[in-house]
Design an enzyme around this catalytic site. Structure first.
Site, short mmCIF file in Angstrom:
data_model
loop_
_atom_site.label_atom_id
_atom_site.label_comp_id
_atom_site.label_asym_id
_atom_site.label_seq_id
_atom_site.Cartn_x
_atom_site.Cartn_y
_atom_site.Cartn_z
N ASP A 137 0.83 -1.20 0.00
CA ASP A 137 0.00 0.00 0.00
C ASP A 137 0.87 1.25 0.00
O ASP A 137 0.59 2.22 -0.72
CB ASP A 137 -0.92 0.01 1.22
CG ASP A 137 -1.94 -1.12 1.19
OD1 ASP A 137 -2.32 -1.55 0.08
OD2 ASP A 137 -2.35 -1.58 2.27
N SER B 138 7.78 2.83 5.77
CA SER B 138 6.56 2.24 6.35
C SER B 138 6.83 0.91 7.06
O SER B 138 6.20 0.63 8.08
CB SER B 138 5.50 2.04 5.27
OG SER B 138 5.78 0.92 4.45
#
Length: 303
Positions: free
Chosen positions: A249, A279
């Site tokens: 994502d 992330s």
């Protein structure tokens, strides 16, 4: 000028269990912890884009229940326009069971209200698409809805990015509308239907009408190809891993944001690799999404 991006996709409540290792079939393990965190590929990507500074609207569905209220609140708190997210009385909010262990994960998704997202929902929210530069989608809502949305976006001359996860056979009318497709290696093999080899698989998708295929390769970065042109690679980053749940994502977030800012594709992919690298050093798909300042700081450290 900040890019205006519409994300059409799923919203889930994630039940995340941390375990010492992944269990084998039939085995019971004692976990370390359990948390409920907002998720769903669509919502993850919408939150991530807003954190980078994009103007973001989301189209999707939640149930008319406690989880649905929490997910809507999460979008609003994350500066995402949630007017396109519809409450659904006939289905519960989508949910995902995630086990994290040894830097990896296994995930089971129950679509719930996501499965009720229809082409009529796209038509109702067409003004959001009209105002956008880019439409970003995944495959956790019905394929007919994704296909309809892609057609509408192309009629309106918008850039269409498709993150084909979870992978499935895609109709020609959808593929013809996709400007950028971003499979990982597993998804690429499924989409290429029996082809082997990275370049051969990417060519198989390009011949079906997709304009650019960008394959994510984990810490090795990404490879990309345009029909009739040479396969090129953009290196990734070796970083300590806390949670890989939202890595894909995060990559799509970085790619869509950079393309929306007008960056050339190699630079956009390089930026996306950095967003993904930051992330995975944090817990939670949405919690792990970095701000633009954090990505810039990471870029400075990489020099």
């Amino acid at each position: 000028m900040k890019p205006n991006i519409v994300v059409i996709g799923s919203l889930n409540m994630d039940m995340v269990v941390q375990a010492p290792r992944l269990p084998v079939m039939g085995e019971t393990l004692l976990g370390k912890s359990m948390q409920f965190v907002p998720g769903g590929k669509g919502a993850n990507q919408a939150i991530g884009l807003a954190r980078l500074g994009a103007e973001v609207a989301m189209i999707g569905r939640v149930g008319k229940d406690h989880f649905g209220s929490e997910l809507l609140s999460s979008l609003q708190a994350g500066w995402v326009n949630s007017t396109g997210v519809k409450n659904t009385e006939s289905a519960e909010t989508g949910a995902a069971s995630i086990v994290l262990a040894e830097g990896d994960n296994i995930i089971i998704v129950v679509p719930g209200a996501n499965a009720r997202c229809t082409p009529a929902d796209i038509e109702t929210q067409i003004e959001l698409i009209e105002r956008a530069d880019i439409v970003l989608m995944q495959l956790e809502i019905p394929l007919a809805t994704v296909t309809y949305a892609a057609k509408v976006a192309k009629q309106l001359q918008k850039t269409v990015i498709l993150n084909p996860a979870p992978a499935q056979k895609l109709p020609p009318e959808l593929l013809a509308c996709v400007d950028y497709m971003t499979p990982n290696e597993t998804e690429l093999a499924i989409l290429a239907e029996g082809q082997t080899g990275l370049e051969e698989c990417m060519d198989a998708i390009l011949t079906q009408g997709v304009r650019h295929v960008i394959t994510t390769l984990g810490a090795q970065g990404a490879a990309y190809k345009e029909k009739g042109k040479t396969l090129l690679r953009i290196p990734g980053h070796q970083v300590p891993v806390v949670d890989t749940t939202g890595a894909g994502d995060a990559f799509n977030v970085g790619l869509a944001y950079a393309i929306g800012c007008g960056h050339a594709l190699p630079d956009a992919i390089s930026f996306a690799n950095k967003v993904a690298a930051v992330s995975v050093g944090r817990f939670g798909a949405q919690q792990g999404m970095p701000t633009l300042e954090e990505v810039v700081h990471f870029s400075e450290l990489c020099k």
